[in-house]
Design a protein around this motif. Structure first.
Motif, PDB file in Angstrom:
ATOM      1  N   ARG A 116      -5.308 -29.348 -20.172  1.00 45.27           N
ATOM      2  CA  ARG A 116      -4.368 -30.995 -20.496  1.00 45.27           C
ATOM      3  C   ARG A 116      -5.045 -31.936 -20.762  1.00 45.27           C
ATOM      4  O   ARG A 116      -6.037 -31.798 -20.227  1.00 45.27           O
ATOM      5  CB  ARG A 116      -4.365 -30.943 -18.667  1.00 45.27           C
ATOM      6  CG  ARG A 116      -2.735 -29.939 -17.969  1.00 45.27           C
ATOM      7  CD  ARG A 116      -2.951 -30.089 -16.890  1.00 45.27           C
ATOM      8  NE  ARG A 116      -4.124 -29.342 -16.337  1.00 45.27           N
ATOM      9  CZ  ARG A 116      -4.228 -29.032 -15.672  1.00 45.27           C
ATOM     10  NH1 ARG A 116      -3.047 -29.495 -13.954  1.00 45.27           N
ATOM     11  NH2 ARG A 116      -4.765 -28.644 -14.209  1.00 45.27           N
ATOM     12  N   THR A 117      -5.287 -32.773 -22.099  1.00 44.79           N
ATOM     13  CA  THR A 117      -5.993 -33.508 -22.555  1.00 44.79           C
ATOM     14  C   THR A 117      -5.042 -34.636 -22.275  1.00 44.79           C
ATOM     15  O   THR A 117      -4.006 -34.894 -22.731  1.00 44.79           O
ATOM     16  CB  THR A 117      -6.105 -33.249 -23.843  1.00 44.79           C
ATOM     17  OG1 THR A 117      -6.610 -31.860 -23.658  1.00 44.79           O
ATOM     18  CG2 THR A 117      -6.996 -33.831 -24.472  1.00 44.79           C
ATOM     19  N   LEU A 118      -6.330 -35.688 -21.614  1.00 46.01           N
ATOM     20  CA  LEU A 118      -5.450 -37.023 -21.894  1.00 46.01           C
ATOM     21  C   LEU A 118      -6.658 -38.165 -22.573  1.00 46.01           C
ATOM     22  O   LEU A 118      -8.102 -37.696 -22.182  1.00 46.01           O
ATOM     23  CB  LEU A 118      -5.829 -37.267 -20.136  1.00 46.01           C
ATOM     24  CG  LEU A 118      -5.145 -39.147 -19.289  1.00 46.01           C
ATOM     25  CD1 LEU A 118      -3.880 -38.968 -19.399  1.00 46.01           C
ATOM     26  CD2 LEU A 118      -5.543 -38.705 -18.388  1.00 46.01           C
ATOM     27  N   ALA A 165      -6.229 -33.761 -14.825  1.00 49.84           N
ATOM     28  CA  ALA A 165      -7.289 -33.270 -16.749  1.00 49.84           C
ATOM     29  C   ALA A 165      -7.437 -32.434 -16.341  1.00 49.84           C
ATOM     30  O   ALA A 165      -8.813 -32.481 -15.915  1.00 49.84           O
ATOM     31  CB  ALA A 165      -6.920 -34.834 -17.406  1.00 49.84           C
TER      32      ALA A 165
END
Length: 355
Positions: free
Chosen positions: A11-13, A94
């Motif tokens: 999960r990339t922010l 994230a």
């Protein structure tokens, strides 16, 4: 390469504050996590020119399948509290944080909240070179044009946050740090993964450009940041334009309207306000056979973006006499290093100005 650094399932922010940072997040995603989307948070500045370019870049990001979250992060006294409060949940969920400006106090503050174990820094221009050096030496994170100046009240207030951010951006245990850069990295911090950035997304999506016979000039914000004297800068631009037959001047997004108006009147150059980062504008074309620049990010990025074309990049040195009395002691050496480390460019001596 770290096994997880390119893991598309994380999960990339991503946090960006400028069009170039957003472009480089797209380049990182294309290279390191192809075919997967990320959540891209725009911490919007107030400058209209920058906001316009960011809007255009956000459209491109959405077309690539990324979610874009626009935050009016500087829209009043309460805006930072609303922004940070609204992002807290996403920050804690994230797995990976991608950032364009590790010097940003906003980003440094957000880093104190995240639990992500994978951290990625993409290029924010030549500042990346200074960031890597400071991280490797364990120094305080300070932008190059301010280095050597006395810390102000805001610097002292944010010093604990800056120290925390530096620790977070230092690999330790299962925390991994990657730097995705087109800049020359000479001093790699221990444990940090450095990935070369070749502008493959830009070249895949745009161009090749139509090349004209004339020359174009690239503007800088060295006057606006207090590094170079305005009169000396205009004299140098006038001389370069006359010597090389330049007809267009691509303004930097932070150049003031007053300076640009004076430049147009005194040099006869057509001032162009790009609606996208220059790497995309040049790749889309038309573009001059020669692009003239002072020491800046583009002397490193344009040769990559224009790879395979016959465009020549020429960079003009900054004469130490042009520096203002407010320029930091670091300025002269840093600007010379930006030019000297550039690949595939033609180096011009500093022009003699009338000043």
């Amino acid at each position: 390469m770290s096994p997880r650094a390119g893991n598309a399932g994380l999960r990339t922010l991503a946090f960006v504050e400028s069009p170039v940072q957003l472009l480089n997040v797209l380049e990182w995603a294309h290279t390191r996590a192809p075919g997967t989307g990320l959540t891209l948070v725009v911490l919007s500045p107030v400058d209209p020119m920058t906001r316009g370019q960011l809007r255009r870049m956000a459209e491109l990001a959405r077309k690539e399948g990324h979610e874009v979250r626009w935050e009016e992060a500087r829209g009043g006294v309460l805006a930072p509290f609303r922004t940070i409060g609204g992002l807290t949940g996403a920050l804690r969920r994230a797995d990976r944080i991608v950032m364009g400006d590790p010097f940003s106090r906003y980003v440094q503050l957000l880093l104190t909240i995240t639990r992500a174990r994978d951290l990625v820094v993409v290029d924010d221009g030549t500042a990346t070179m200074e960031f890597v050096t400071q991280l490797a030496r364990g120094e305080r994170l300070v932008r190059w044009h301010r280095k050597g100046s006395r810390p102000g009240p805001r610097d002292l207030l944010f010093a604990p946050v800056s120290s925390s951010a530096r620790r977070t951006l230092t690999p330790a245990g299962d925390r991994r740090v990657e730097i995705f850069s087109a800049m020359p990295i000479e001093e790699t911090p221990e444990g940090v993964t450095v990935t070369a950035h070749h502008f493959t997304w830009t070249r895949d999506r745009f161009g090749p450009p139509r090349i004209t016979q004339g020359a174009d000039m690239v503007g800088t914000s060295l006057v606006e940041t207090g590094v170079v004297d305005a009169d000396r800068y205009l004299d140098a631009v006038r001389t370069l334009a006359r010597t090389h037959g330049a007809t267009r001047y691509f303004a930097h997004r932070r150049e003031s309207a007053e300076k640009l108006h004076r430049l147009a009147v005194e040099t006869g150059l057509e001032v162009v306000r790009p609606d996208l980062p220059l790497e995309l504008i040049a790749r889309r074309g038309p573009v001059g056979r020669t692009i003239l620049s002072f020491p800046s990010t583009v002397v490193h990025t344009l040769p990559l973006a224009l790879s395979g074309t016959k465009v020549k990049i020429a960079v003009c040195d900054i004469d130490p006499a042009w520096l203002t009395q407010h320029a930091s002691p670091r300025a002269r050496g840093f600007l010379s290093g930006v030019t000297g480390s550039a690949r595939d460019v033609h180096r011009l001596s500093a022009v003699t100005s009338a000043g």
